[in-house]
Design an enzyme around this catalytic site. Structure first.
Site, PDB file in Angstrom:
ATOM      1  N   ARG A  66       0.830  -1.205   0.000  1.00 25.97           N
ATOM      2  CA  ARG A  66       0.000   0.000   0.000  1.00 25.97           C
ATOM      3  C   ARG A  66       0.859   1.248   0.000  1.00 25.97           C
ATOM      4  O   ARG A  66       0.518   2.250  -0.632  1.00 25.97           O
ATOM      5  CB  ARG A  66      -0.913  -0.019   1.219  1.00 25.97           C
ATOM      6  CG  ARG A  66      -1.907  -1.152   1.166  1.00 25.97           C
ATOM      7  CD  ARG A  66      -2.739  -1.220   2.424  1.00 25.97           C
ATOM      8  NE  ARG A  66      -3.538  -2.441   2.411  1.00 25.97           N
ATOM      9  CZ  ARG A  66      -4.809  -2.488   2.771  1.00 25.97           C
ATOM     10  NH1 ARG A  66      -5.428  -1.416   3.161  1.00 25.97           N
ATOM     11  NH2 ARG A  66      -5.459  -3.635   2.749  1.00 25.97           N
ATOM     12  N   TYR A  70       0.413   4.325  -2.557  1.00 24.00           N
ATOM     13  CA  TYR A  70       0.146   5.695  -2.087  1.00 24.00           C
ATOM     14  C   TYR A  70       1.162   6.666  -2.668  1.00 24.00           C
ATOM     15  O   TYR A  70       0.819   7.763  -3.112  1.00 24.00           O
ATOM     16  CB  TYR A  70       0.248   5.786  -0.566  1.00 24.00           C
ATOM     17  CG  TYR A  70      -0.714   4.944   0.222  1.00 24.00           C
ATOM     18  CD1 TYR A  70      -1.943   4.574  -0.318  1.00 24.00           C
ATOM     19  CD2 TYR A  70      -0.402   4.540   1.502  1.00 24.00           C
ATOM     20  CE1 TYR A  70      -2.810   3.810   0.427  1.00 24.00           C
ATOM     21  CE2 TYR A  70      -1.270   3.781   2.245  1.00 24.00           C
ATOM     22  CZ  TYR A  70      -2.470   3.411   1.704  1.00 24.00           C
ATOM     23  OH  TYR A  70      -3.334   2.660   2.440  1.00 24.00           O
ATOM     24  N   TYR A  92     -13.374   8.787  -4.745  1.00 28.77           N
ATOM     25  CA  TYR A  92     -14.751   8.399  -4.453  1.00 28.77           C
ATOM     26  C   TYR A  92     -15.008   8.528  -2.946  1.00 28.77           C
ATOM     27  O   TYR A  92     -14.094   8.456  -2.135  1.00 28.77           O
ATOM     28  CB  TYR A  92     -15.066   6.993  -4.961  1.00 28.77           C
ATOM     29  CG  TYR A  92     -14.555   5.857  -4.097  1.00 28.77           C
ATOM     30  CD1 TYR A  92     -13.227   5.480  -4.137  1.00 28.77           C
ATOM     31  CD2 TYR A  92     -15.401   5.171  -3.252  1.00 28.77           C
ATOM     32  CE1 TYR A  92     -12.758   4.451  -3.360  1.00 28.77           C
ATOM     33  CE2 TYR A  92     -14.951   4.126  -2.463  1.00 28.77           C
ATOM     34  CZ  TYR A  92     -13.622   3.778  -2.528  1.00 28.77           C
ATOM     35  OH  TYR A  92     -13.163   2.764  -1.740  1.00 28.77           O
ATOM     36  N   GLN A 166     -13.582  -2.271   6.127  1.00 25.48           N
ATOM     37  CA  GLN A 166     -12.645  -3.144   5.402  1.00 25.48           C
ATOM     38  C   GLN A 166     -12.505  -4.510   6.084  1.00 25.48           C
ATOM     39  O   GLN A 166     -11.405  -5.028   6.251  1.00 25.48           O
ATOM     40  CB  GLN A 166     -11.297  -2.442   5.225  1.00 25.48           C
ATOM     41  CG  GLN A 166     -11.479  -1.083   4.558  1.00 25.48           C
ATOM     42  CD  GLN A 166     -10.200  -0.476   4.008  1.00 25.48           C
ATOM     43  OE1 GLN A 166     -10.251   0.214   3.017  1.00 25.48           O
ATOM     44  NE2 GLN A 166      -9.083  -0.732   4.613  1.00 25.48           N
ATOM     45  N   THR A 236     -18.883  -3.263   5.214  1.00 24.16           N
ATOM     46  CA  THR A 236     -18.564  -2.660   6.509  1.00 24.16           C
ATOM     47  C   THR A 236     -19.395  -3.370   7.569  1.00 24.16           C
ATOM     48  O   THR A 236     -20.511  -3.807   7.291  1.00 24.16           O
ATOM     49  CB  THR A 236     -18.944  -1.163   6.469  1.00 24.16           C
ATOM     50  OG1 THR A 236     -18.087  -0.503   5.547  1.00 24.16           O
ATOM     51  CG2 THR A 236     -18.818  -0.515   7.835  1.00 24.16           C
TER      52      THR A 236
END
Lengths: 260, 91
Positions: A66, A70, A92, A166, A236
């Site tokens: 990640r 990023y 989003y 998540q 979620t």
């Protein structure tokens, strides 16, 4: 270095209908629009809002860390800013909620002397409150990334609501694909929650609707049924309060309230 | 015209969107959907308002290859705030 500017906006969750007027203006006024969405149709919609758009999706490579992803996104956003252009970056949902590259791009742009700002937007949590009909003010509400929740092991207040994000990628620090969801760690999450909640406590697996005119996914189940529930990749977990927190009588008196 | 085009028209055309309120007349909606030339299966997907099935259909229209599809799911998983703890301090 030329003086550029960066405005980070969110598209909201529902395609096309949750973009705020100020975000739309920021897009219209930009020299360049970079965007990142989790739905291909949303990318096509954003491409139609500006003559010069670029999709950041290409920075995702399955298996990359990640941190590496990023960094590439931040640098893609900052490159035209450093060239003196007015850049709008659209993510989003809410651009400042569960999105690290957006915050880092703003921070770095400011540190380099460029104008940079972030605009608020509709997040998935905003959608959750209306779709589940719950108000975080009623009991309080704690919200965590599911992996972070397990790693830090915070004290749970069972009188407050708990939102865990998540839950399908628990324990995965790399980019994953749909076929590699980490639902195998859901039993670990249930085990942790069962230390504070009854195993038959009712919970909700939730996903906000990304398209107009469709319903959100709302699955009511018992806590111990979660591992078998096969939640959707973007799901979620909402855990309602299990207890009621009474007023502190001393504070009630001190603040001048009366009890009945 | 497919579901994707219909959805894009829906969000670009406020007047069209207004017609899809929850209390809208089902026959009127059906007439609108039919005008887009959608297949009976696609019409049913819209009528059912089922997110999971609609998502599969939209993605199929984009003819995503495996990497594209993986990247889209990855966006969700990798934009988050997962915290990777630092190594423990030396003894």
């Amino acid at each position: 270095m030329p003086h550029g500017s960066l405005t980070v906006v969110g598209t909201g969750i529902r395609l096309g209908i949750q973009l705020t007027p100020e975000a739309r203006i920021a897009i219209e006024l930009a020299d360049e629009l970079l965007h990142l969405t989790s739905e291909p149709v949303a990318g096509r919609w954003l491409d139609g809002l500006h003559a010069h758009t670029s999709n950041l999706q290409s920075e995702y490579r399955v298996g990359d860390s990640r941190e590496a992803i990023y960094e590439r996104i931040v640098e893609r956003i900052l490159a035209p800013v450093r060239a003196g252009r007015r850049v709008t970056a659209a993510f989003y949902g809410h651009p400042g909620v569960y999105v690290r590259p957006s915050h880092e791009a703003v921070r770095r742009a400011r540190a380099e002397g460029h104008d940079a700002r972030m605009l608020p937007a509709i997040s998935a949590e905003d959608c959750l409150y209306v779709d589940l009909g719950v108000d975080p003010a009623t009991t309080g509400c704690a919200s965590y990334d599911a992996t972070d929740f397990l790693l830090r092991n915070p004290t749970i207040d069972t009188a407050s609501a708990l939102v865990l994000w998540q839950i399908t990628v628990i324990g995965d620090a790399t980019a994953v694909d749909e076929t590699a969801l980490r639902t195998d760690n859901l039993p670990v999450l249930v085990e942790r929650l069962a230390q504070d909640y009854p195993r038959d406590h009712g919970v909700v697996v939730y996903e906000a609707a990304p398209y107009p005119i469709v319903d959100p996914l709302i699955q009511h189940l018992r806590l111990d049924d979660l591992p078998a529930a096969a939640p959707s990749p973007l799901a979620t977990l909402y855990v309602p309060p299990a207890t009621v927190r009474p007023f502190d009588p001393e504070m009630v008196a001190r603040l001048g309230f009366t009890t009945h | 015209m497919g579901i994707t085009d219909f959805l894009l028209d829906l969000v670009r055309n406020e007047e069209l969107y207004k017609q899809f309120t929850p209390d809208a007349d089902a026959r009127e909606l059906q007439a609108i959907i039919e005008k887009y030339g959608l297949s009976p299966d696609d019409q049913r997907l819209l009528s059912d308002r089922d997110l999971s099935k609609l998502r599969v259909r939209v993605r199929a229209e984009f003819e995503l290859d495996e990497d594209d599809e993986a990247a889209i799911w990855t966006i969700y998983a990798a934009t988050g705030t997962i915290y990777i703890p630092p190594p423990p301090p030396p003894e």
